[in-house]
Design an enzyme around this catalytic site. Structure first.
Site, PDB file in Angstrom:
ATOM      1  N   HIS A 135     -29.187  40.533  89.387  1.00 50.41           N
ATOM      2  CA  HIS A 135     -29.417  41.955  89.124  1.00 50.41           C
ATOM      3  C   HIS A 135     -30.897  42.216  88.776  1.00 50.41           C
ATOM      4  O   HIS A 135     -31.541  43.080  89.376  1.00 50.41           O
ATOM      5  CB  HIS A 135     -28.506  42.398  87.964  1.00 50.41           C
ATOM      6  CG  HIS A 135     -28.650  43.820  87.550  1.00 50.41           C
ATOM      7  ND1 HIS A 135     -27.740  44.795  87.887  1.00 50.41           N
ATOM      8  CD2 HIS A 135     -29.592  44.450  86.806  1.00 50.41           C
ATOM      9  CE1 HIS A 135     -28.119  45.956  87.376  1.00 50.41           C
ATOM     10  NE2 HIS A 135     -29.241  45.778  86.708  1.00 50.41           N
ATOM     11  N   GLU A 136     -31.427  41.458  87.826  1.00 51.13           N
ATOM     12  CA  GLU A 136     -32.810  41.687  87.396  1.00 51.13           C
ATOM     13  C   GLU A 136     -33.799  41.371  88.520  1.00 51.13           C
ATOM     14  O   GLU A 136     -34.736  42.134  88.761  1.00 51.13           O
ATOM     15  CB  GLU A 136     -33.152  40.870  86.140  1.00 51.13           C
ATOM     16  CG  GLU A 136     -32.365  41.250  84.888  1.00 51.13           C
ATOM     17  CD  GLU A 136     -32.458  42.723  84.484  1.00 51.13           C
ATOM     18  OE1 GLU A 136     -33.384  43.423  84.927  1.00 51.13           O
ATOM     19  OE2 GLU A 136     -31.585  43.190  83.731  1.00 51.13           O
ATOM     20  N   HIS A 139     -33.947  44.128  91.012  1.00 47.67           N
ATOM     21  CA  HIS A 139     -34.847  45.245  90.653  1.00 47.67           C
ATOM     22  C   HIS A 139     -36.277  44.971  91.119  1.00 47.67           C
ATOM     23  O   HIS A 139     -36.964  45.878  91.566  1.00 47.67           O
ATOM     24  CB  HIS A 139     -34.872  45.449  89.141  1.00 47.67           C
ATOM     25  CG  HIS A 139     -33.699  46.202  88.587  1.00 47.67           C
ATOM     26  ND1 HIS A 139     -33.211  47.352  89.168  1.00 47.67           N
ATOM     27  CD2 HIS A 139     -32.946  45.988  87.470  1.00 47.67           C
ATOM     28  CE1 HIS A 139     -32.194  47.803  88.426  1.00 47.67           C
ATOM     29  NE2 HIS A 139     -32.008  46.991  87.405  1.00 47.67           N
ATOM     30  N   HIS A 145     -30.137  50.937  90.354  1.00 44.71           N
ATOM     31  CA  HIS A 145     -28.735  50.794  89.963  1.00 44.71           C
ATOM     32  C   HIS A 145     -27.820  51.401  91.012  1.00 44.71           C
ATOM     33  O   HIS A 145     -28.142  52.408  91.640  1.00 44.71           O
ATOM     34  CB  HIS A 145     -28.498  51.412  88.582  1.00 44.71           C
ATOM     35  CG  HIS A 145     -29.082  50.563  87.498  1.00 44.71           C
ATOM     36  ND1 HIS A 145     -29.526  51.059  86.308  1.00 44.71           N
ATOM     37  CD2 HIS A 145     -29.293  49.219  87.460  1.00 44.71           C
ATOM     38  CE1 HIS A 145     -29.991  50.052  85.571  1.00 44.71           C
ATOM     39  NE2 HIS A 145     -29.868  48.932  86.248  1.00 44.71           N
ATOM     40  N   CYS A 146     -26.680  50.763  91.181  1.00 41.54           N
ATOM     41  CA  CYS A 146     -25.760  51.111  92.257  1.00 41.54           C
ATOM     42  C   CYS A 146     -24.455  51.632  91.652  1.00 41.54           C
ATOM     43  O   CYS A 146     -23.957  51.098  90.663  1.00 41.54           O
ATOM     44  CB  CYS A 146     -25.498  49.865  93.095  1.00 41.54           C
ATOM     45  SG  CYS A 146     -24.351  50.127  94.443  1.00 41.54           S
ATOM     46  N   CYS A 151     -20.649  45.968  92.868  1.00 39.86           N
ATOM     47  CA  CYS A 151     -21.968  45.502  93.335  1.00 39.86           C
ATOM     48  C   CYS A 151     -22.748  44.892  92.181  1.00 39.86           C
ATOM     49  O   CYS A 151     -22.707  45.386  91.053  1.00 39.86           O
ATOM     50  CB  CYS A 151     -22.737  46.678  93.922  1.00 39.86           C
ATOM     51  SG  CYS A 151     -24.440  46.282  94.411  1.00 39.86           S
ATOM     52  N   CYS A 170     -23.673  45.077  97.452  1.00 41.23           N
ATOM     53  CA  CYS A 170     -22.834  45.878  98.352  1.00 41.23           C
ATOM     54  C   CYS A 170     -23.595  46.066  99.671  1.00 41.23           C
ATOM     55  O   CYS A 170     -24.768  45.705  99.779  1.00 41.23           O
ATOM     56  CB  CYS A 170     -22.499  47.224  97.715  1.00 41.23           C
ATOM     57  SG  CYS A 170     -23.915  48.349  97.643  1.00 41.23           S
ATOM     58  N   CYS A 173     -26.878  48.167  99.244  1.00 40.53           N
ATOM     59  CA  CYS A 173     -27.974  47.436  98.589  1.00 40.53           C
ATOM     60  C   CYS A 173     -28.516  46.333  99.496  1.00 40.53           C
ATOM     61  O   CYS A 173     -29.715  46.048  99.484  1.00 40.53           O
ATOM     62  CB  CYS A 173     -27.525  46.858  97.252  1.00 40.53           C
ATOM     63  SG  CYS A 173     -27.283  48.132  95.995  1.00 40.53           S
TER      64      CYS A 173
END
Ligand SMILES: [Zn+2]
Ligand SMILES: [Zn+2]
Length: 194
Positions: A135-136, A139, A145-146, A151, A170, A173
């Site tokens: 996640h990080e 970015h 953010h989704c 996701c 997802c 993304c």
């Protein structure tokens, strides 16, 4: 010109450099998600982090600024890993923070671990950290953010939400990430020393 290959740097802070199982797990996940080789490179010590004397937590944003300055040129992105509790001024705590479309991000194990981490729970602990690491780093590749709760780019307010999401992007993304990868490949075909 440097012959070093572009990579993703995982930078453990303090004694996290001894947690080989976790570092290996994160490396594998980042290689699979972003397609770059990974390297383990400690860049900061816990004493380098500034403790807010009132909150008794560490402000993550200045750590990111330092990391992006001191990370090696071949590092496309750098993910720092810390045991300390992180915050940004508008929130009580954060699991991590990233420079959107930038170079550096950080993840804290603090909110995911119960001390001591029981052997049976290590798998859960690792799964959570894998998701939040992807996640990080996501970015830093310009992903926001989704809304899709499955996701990996979904913003989670609680650990149970982290447990519910997957470690995958997802379809939406994935498209954005692939575009960003193509853009980066054009922008930085070779590494030159600067
Ligand atoms: Zn986020
Ligand atoms: Zn998504």
């Amino acid at each position: 010109m440097s012959s070093k290959e572009h990579n993703l740097v995982i930078s453990p802070i303090g004694d996290l450099d001894a947690d080989e199982a976790l570092l290996e797990r994160l490396g594998e996940a980042l290689r699979q998600s972003f397609g770059y080789p990974t390297d383990i490179l400690p860049l900061l010590d816990e004493e380098d982090l500034w403790l807010d004397p009132v909150r008794k937590q560490y402000h993550s944003t200045p750590i990111l600024e330092t990391l992006s300055l001191i990370s090696p040129p071949e590092a496309v992105k750098v993910l720092a890993l810390t045991k300390v509790d992180l915050f940004i001024p508008i929130l009580t705590h954060v699991y991590g923070e990233a420079q959107l479309g930038g170079k550096a991000c950080i993840l804290s194990t603090y909110r995911f671990s119960e001390e001591p981490v029981l052997a049976a729970r290590i798998e859960t602990f690792h799964c959570r950290l894998v998701k939040e690491a992807v996640h990080e780093v996501g970015h830093t590749f310009n992903l926001r953010h989704c809304g899709d709760s499955a996701c990996v780019m979904h913003y989670c307010r609680s650990v149970s939400e982290v447990d519910r999401k997957s470690n995958q992007f997802c379809r939406y993304c994935t498209v954005i990430l692939n575009d960003e990868m193509k853009r980066l490949a054009k922008e930085t075909p070779v590494i030159s020393e600067q």
